[in-house]
Design an enzyme around this catalytic site. Sequence first.
Site, PDB file in Angstrom:
ATOM      1  N   GLN A  73       0.289  -8.018 -19.105  1.00 49.31           N
ATOM      2  CA  GLN A  73       0.506  -8.607 -20.861  1.00 49.31           C
ATOM      3  C   GLN A  73       0.447  -7.131 -21.520  1.00 49.31           C
ATOM      4  O   GLN A  73      -0.298  -6.329 -21.460  1.00 49.31           O
ATOM      5  CB  GLN A  73      -0.818  -8.928 -21.078  1.00 49.31           C
ATOM      6  CG  GLN A  73      -0.729  -9.040 -23.014  1.00 49.31           C
ATOM      7  CD  GLN A  73      -1.608  -9.615 -23.265  1.00 49.31           C
ATOM      8  OE1 GLN A  73      -2.877  -8.720 -23.502  1.00 49.31           O
ATOM      9  NE2 GLN A  73      -1.643 -11.098 -23.448  1.00 49.31           N
ATOM     10  N   HIS A 106       1.576  -4.893 -24.915  1.00 49.89           N
ATOM     11  CA  HIS A 106       1.153  -5.113 -26.593  1.00 49.89           C
ATOM     12  C   HIS A 106       2.096  -4.045 -26.983  1.00 49.89           C
ATOM     13  O   HIS A 106       2.986  -2.894 -26.736  1.00 49.89           O
ATOM     14  CB  HIS A 106      -0.172  -4.417 -26.548  1.00 49.89           C
ATOM     15  CG  HIS A 106      -0.617  -4.197 -28.006  1.00 49.89           C
ATOM     16  ND1 HIS A 106      -0.041  -3.697 -28.737  1.00 49.89           N
ATOM     17  CD2 HIS A 106      -1.919  -4.864 -28.327  1.00 49.89           C
ATOM     18  CE1 HIS A 106      -1.115  -3.836 -29.934  1.00 49.89           C
ATOM     19  NE2 HIS A 106      -2.150  -4.249 -29.805  1.00 49.89           N
ATOM     20  N   ARG A 141      -3.596 -13.483 -21.148  1.00 51.75           N
ATOM     21  CA  ARG A 141      -4.837 -13.721 -21.617  1.00 51.75           C
ATOM     22  C   ARG A 141      -5.415 -13.823 -23.187  1.00 51.75           C
ATOM     23  O   ARG A 141      -4.126 -13.085 -23.792  1.00 51.75           O
ATOM     24  CB  ARG A 141      -5.561 -12.359 -21.623  1.00 51.75           C
ATOM     25  CG  ARG A 141      -6.878 -12.048 -22.026  1.00 51.75           C
ATOM     26  CD  ARG A 141      -6.981 -10.613 -21.800  1.00 51.75           C
ATOM     27  NE  ARG A 141      -6.482  -9.742 -22.155  1.00 51.75           N
ATOM     28  CZ  ARG A 141      -6.741  -8.897 -23.505  1.00 51.75           C
ATOM     29  NH1 ARG A 141      -8.127  -9.077 -23.109  1.00 51.75           N
ATOM     30  NH2 ARG A 141      -6.103  -7.985 -24.058  1.00 51.75           N
TER      31      ARG A 141
HETATM   32  C1  LIG Z   1      -7.697  -0.598 -25.096  1.00 51.22           C
HETATM   33  C2  LIG Z   1      -8.231  -1.855 -24.706  1.00 51.22           C
HETATM   34  C3  LIG Z   1      -8.557  -2.738 -25.582  1.00 51.22           C
HETATM   35  C4  LIG Z   1      -8.868  -3.891 -24.982  1.00 51.22           C
HETATM   36  N1  LIG Z   1      -9.378  -4.962 -26.492  1.00 51.22           N
HETATM   37  C5  LIG Z   1     -10.512  -5.892 -25.617  1.00 51.22           C
HETATM   38  C6  LIG Z   1     -10.821  -6.988 -26.523  1.00 51.22           C
HETATM   39  O1  LIG Z   1     -10.793  -6.534 -27.518  1.00 51.22           O
HETATM   40  N2  LIG Z   1     -11.897  -8.169 -25.993  1.00 51.22           N
HETATM   41  C7  LIG Z   1     -10.773  -8.310 -24.562  1.00 51.22           C
HETATM   42  O2  LIG Z   1     -11.860  -9.396 -24.788  1.00 51.22           O
HETATM   43  N3  LIG Z   1     -10.775  -7.371 -23.675  1.00 51.22           N
HETATM   44  C8  LIG Z   1     -10.157  -6.148 -24.576  1.00 51.22           C
HETATM   45  N4  LIG Z   1      -9.448  -5.603 -23.297  1.00 51.22           N
HETATM   46  C9  LIG Z   1     -10.246  -5.922 -22.557  1.00 51.22           C
HETATM   47  C10 LIG Z   1     -11.569  -5.064 -21.744  1.00 51.22           C
HETATM   48  O3  LIG Z   1     -11.369  -4.785 -22.076  1.00 51.22           O
HETATM   49  C11 LIG Z   1     -11.305  -4.915 -20.189  1.00 51.22           C
HETATM   50  O4  LIG Z   1     -11.110  -6.304 -19.784  1.00 51.22           O
HETATM   51  C12 LIG Z   1     -12.127  -5.475 -19.550  1.00 51.22           C
HETATM   52  O5  LIG Z   1     -13.642  -3.944 -20.326  1.00 51.22           O
HETATM   53  C13 LIG Z   1     -12.865  -5.134 -18.286  1.00 51.22           C
HETATM   54  O6  LIG Z   1     -13.963  -4.736 -17.646  1.00 51.22           O
HETATM   55  P1  LIG Z   1     -13.847  -4.946 -16.295  1.00 51.22           P
HETATM   56  O7  LIG Z   1     -15.662  -4.660 -15.793  1.00 51.22           O
HETATM   57  O8  LIG Z   1     -13.691  -5.426 -15.257  1.00 51.22           O
HETATM   58  O9  LIG Z   1     -13.523  -3.329 -15.505  1.00 51.22           O
HETATM   59  P2  LIG Z   1     -13.788  -2.131 -16.396  1.00 51.22           P
HETATM   60  O10 LIG Z   1     -14.584  -2.046 -17.365  1.00 51.22           O
HETATM   61  O11 LIG Z   1     -12.575  -1.373 -15.571  1.00 51.22           O
HETATM   62  O12 LIG Z   1     -14.659  -0.750 -14.921  1.00 51.22           O
HETATM   63  C14 LIG Z   1     -14.439  -0.753 -13.400  1.00 51.22           C
HETATM   64  C15 LIG Z   1     -15.430   0.065 -12.775  1.00 51.22           C
HETATM   65  O13 LIG Z   1     -14.674   0.200 -11.808  1.00 51.22           O
HETATM   66  C16 LIG Z   1     -14.893   1.220 -11.521  1.00 51.22           C
HETATM   67  N5  LIG Z   1     -14.228   1.477 -10.557  1.00 51.22           N
HETATM   68  C17 LIG Z   1     -12.537   1.068 -10.405  1.00 51.22           C
HETATM   69  N6  LIG Z   1     -12.373   2.045  -8.971  1.00 51.22           N
HETATM   70  C18 LIG Z   1     -13.215   2.560  -8.133  1.00 51.22           C
HETATM   71  C19 LIG Z   1     -13.362   3.053  -7.056  1.00 51.22           C
HETATM   72  N7  LIG Z   1     -12.227   3.711  -6.056  1.00 51.22           N
HETATM   73  N8  LIG Z   1     -14.558   3.434  -6.466  1.00 51.22           N
HETATM   74  C20 LIG Z   1     -15.501   3.234  -7.245  1.00 51.22           C
HETATM   75  N9  LIG Z   1     -15.971   3.067  -8.479  1.00 51.22           N
HETATM   76  C21 LIG Z   1     -14.529   2.305  -8.855  1.00 51.22           C
HETATM   77  C22 LIG Z   1     -14.452   2.389 -12.283  1.00 51.22           C
HETATM   78  O14 LIG Z   1     -15.947   3.342 -12.255  1.00 51.22           O
HETATM   79  C23 LIG Z   1     -15.899   1.165 -13.610  1.00 51.22           C
HETATM   80  O15 LIG Z   1     -16.728   2.052 -13.009  1.00 51.22           O
HETATM   81  C24 LIG Z   1      -9.078  -4.206 -23.626  1.00 51.22           C
HETATM   82  C25 LIG Z   1      -8.421  -2.868 -23.133  1.00 51.22           C
HETATM   83  C26 LIG Z   1      -7.970  -2.144 -23.475  1.00 51.22           C
HETATM   84  C27 LIG Z   1      -7.081  -1.171 -22.722  1.00 51.22           C
END
Ligand SMILES: Cc1cc2nc3c(=O)[nH]c(=O)nc-3n(C[C@H](O)[C@H](O)[C@H](O)COP(=O)(O)OP(=O)(O)OC[C@H]3O[C@@H](n4cnc5c(N)ncnc54)[C@H](O)[C@@H]3O)c2cc1C
Lengths: 344, 567
Positions: B232, B234, B381
Amino acid sequence: MTGAKEAHTEPKRDITLRVHRFNPQVDGKPYFDDYTIQVEKGITVLRALNYIKEHVDASVSFRAFCQAGICGSCGMRINGISKLACTTQVWDELDRCKEPGVIRIEPLRNMPLIKDLIVDMDPLVDKMKHYSNWVVSSMPESRMGKKEFLVSEEEFQKYDKATDCILCASCVSECTILRAHKEYVSPAILLKSYRMNVDSRDSIHDARLGELVKDHGVWDCTHCYRCQETCVKHIPIMDAIHGIREDALEVRGVKDSSGAKHAEAFMSDIEKKGKLVEATLPIRTNGMAWTLQNLLPMAMKMIMKRRTPPPPPLVKPAKGIKKFREMFREMTEHVRAEKKSHKK
Amino acid sequence: MKPFDIVIVGGGGAGLYAAMEAMKTNPALNIAVLSKVYPNRSHTSAAQGGANAALANKAKDDTVELHIFDTIKGSDYLADQDAVDILCSEAPKIIRELDNIGTPWSRLEDNTIAQRPFGGAGRPRCCYCADKTGHTILQTLYEQCLKKGVFFFNEYFALQLSLHDSRMKGLIAMNMKTGKIEAFPARTVLFATGGYAKMYWNRSSNAAGNTGDGQAIAYRAGIPLKDMEFVQFHPTGLRKSGLLVTEGARGEGGYLINALGERFMSRYAPEKMELGPRDLVSRSIETEILQGRGFDSPAGKYVHLDLTHLGADLIKSRLPQIREMSMYFEGVDPIDEPIPVRPTAHYSMGGIDTDNYGRTVMDGVYAAGECACVSVHGANRLGGNSLLDILVFGRIAGHTAAEEAGKFEPSPITADEIAATEARLRSYMQPSGHFERYGILREELGQTLGQNVGIYREASKIRKGVADLRELQERFTHVRVNDTSDVFNTNLMQVLELKNMLDLAETVAAGALAREESRGSHTRTDFPQRDDEKWHKHTIATIEGDRVKLGEKPVTMGRYELQERTY
Ligand SMILES: Cc1cc2nc3c(=O)[nH]c(=O)nc-3n(C[C@H](O)[C@H](O)[C@H](O)COP(=O)(O)OP(=O)(O)OC[C@H]3O[C@@H](n4cnc5c(N)ncnc54)[C@H](O)[C@@H]3O)c2cc1C
Ligand code: SF4
Ligand code: SF4
Ligand code: FES
């Protein structure tokens, strides 16, 4: 095309980043490396560091993640002040250089150094654990998910600002007490503790407060305001610190027997300050008992109204002592006058 | 090391919820959470808008069913309808649960959790905490995990799955603080490593570490990825960094202006102008740039988001965040000057193919969050559905792993395997044959993806992209890690992240080339229509040798029939 021309005339200039280096495997002690690069207007310190890492010296090590001032990874000292590299403009820093055109980049203080600009965050996490920086819900786990708590917007406002904290540790790096006492609770942890304690969903307020008033806790703070001045999210950290003290004294102090302990802690607090400002304080003149009995409530009121002048920071005694002394004299006089008028 | 029952890779919203739920399911389990950054730094903290749930606090007539329909329509009918059912039905429960454990929420007058309208939703159902919803959710989950005594391995970088004849034995990771390669023998491994949109590099709103590590590790271990071509965009990212300028700026009346000084949206959406839907505005900006009406700069081509006519007062009172961002990251005060913007890669719909319980095809391997593809987002999404996804499916996957851990026997990871991994990493540091700069490769990766597999796609361009990626892969074999130290070698880490992005980029390009239709975020100029007959299905990418092999999987339908997506 006019647009193209416009963009290319963006001002550029040579700058030097003087970067703190230390690799524990080979270096006996830290040193500085100078990197001179050309940057255009609008570049952040983090982008300048990234440029150096990608194009000049890949071994320069620092933390960065979001690049947007929200993850708290990139705290470092830039020209002597702890802040986020990703929200700091190089051109703004150029006005603050001691040596023209040379920006000093150093790691945060008060935390163990790991490498170059990277410090160990674990001690801070340990403190989060020690001071129970979490909500222990008043709702049993089995009932969760069925109903939301009703919380007023007013209550939310109480912890709204405090939850802006991104644990970047800039305030920790600037705290005057931490310089001398690594065990000290730390401003960010006081802030978080306060945030938990004003949350009506939480159930361990008293236990948390009990920990906060012990040694290395809230009473050790000197009110130097450095943390608040530093905070990268402009959080009024002192409100939290005052809030905890106020809570410890006023609310608990009257209601339960632990009040004595708090008073004791406050006494030692005053004693510490007394030591700082030598023998000139009213404590000396009036005796400790008198001071506690008469000045304390007044002091608390002033603290609550945030009129307390910051007591002397350890670094700059002369000016602070004067203010502190003035404050106590003012208070003493005020209380004496009040007493007199009561007698009449 | 004693084998773990569950190793969770990732400390974002998905990973932390999984950890909490796994501990709740079976407190006796030995659970580890690995994260390459301190969990509270994860990219979940960047989400500002909020999380959707049909609590009906704001609009009393909102229902789970309406939420389901909005999500399926938003996905351009590529979401699996049974998965969407779970997502939306669990939503109110999970938001209340978050409230019950102490997440701060903004409040309505009746003291219930506040909700606001969000793109693509028929009712105001986005639950929020000011403009820091992701941040406060992540903080709360981290705090609760600390409270529960979850065993964190912070600043550990996951490298690979340890396999014995495609049976999973555990995980191998690098301890950043010491540089040591460590084995995590485990009964189950759960990936929650977040998205891969950072492969567009400076054309992405994502954190530097959203490099799709988990997906790449799974992919190289033979686990299929799904719908990788869906990324996606923006419309308004800052030119230099790709960081988001939120819709608020256009909502308050900002203009989009090209290098000729034209308000060019009049060409594409004469009525709605700047307020057209996200994908349309993104495409319009891209067209202006492609047709030579953008501004040029060393950081790339862009257009202007002009707020100057709104006046200092309005900008200061209504758009303080946007003003701050422009000043911090572009050095531009929008009161005096227009903000340089261009579309930015924002979210990855694709990911590790899982069932509705978080299981992958490999025994003992699970995935959740942005790194997984269940799929609830399909081709596009909806705002506010991603936080929801990571919470709901983070919890489900954590629960499944906890229930099933006992089924799998652990086996040791040999010292030889560790030594081989170590040698592989060390080889990047050898001078002979290693001369390529990772920074340059990374920039070129972002560039070719942006140009050839970006907003507008067509066969000839994607083929060019595929060829570029092959060349970059070849050059990567000569990449040099100049920092030879063990302690906190971020140089080495970034090189490994680059490899992960390169591998995944090939799956994105392969999917984009194969999918000869336009659906959701995937726009093919040579196939401008949605083609349900041929392409109402998921693409599945698996590795064969070192090449992508594409397969497909049917979409699970339910109550809702295919319809044209119009707003
Ligand atoms: C600017 C922005 C605004 C957004 N706003 C919204 C919103 O308003 N509403 C909404 O629903 N969504 C929103 N999103 C999307 C949403 O924030 C994300 O999709 C979501 O937070 C992802 O969560 P996650 O737990 O899957 O991954 P993340 O929060 O990205 O966590 C990934 C984790 O994996 C770990 N990791 C990665 N690779 C490794 C590795 N090789 N070894 C060890 N650890 C590793 C990292 O350290 C981290 O802890 C937004 C995204 C962005 C970029
Ligand atoms: S006010 Fe207290 S907590 Fe803040 S820096 Fe000074 S001593 Fe430290
Ligand atoms: S209180 Fe402010 S300076 Fe301190 S850690 Fe939090 S955000 Fe950083
Ligand atoms: S990199 Fe996240 S705060 Fe600076």
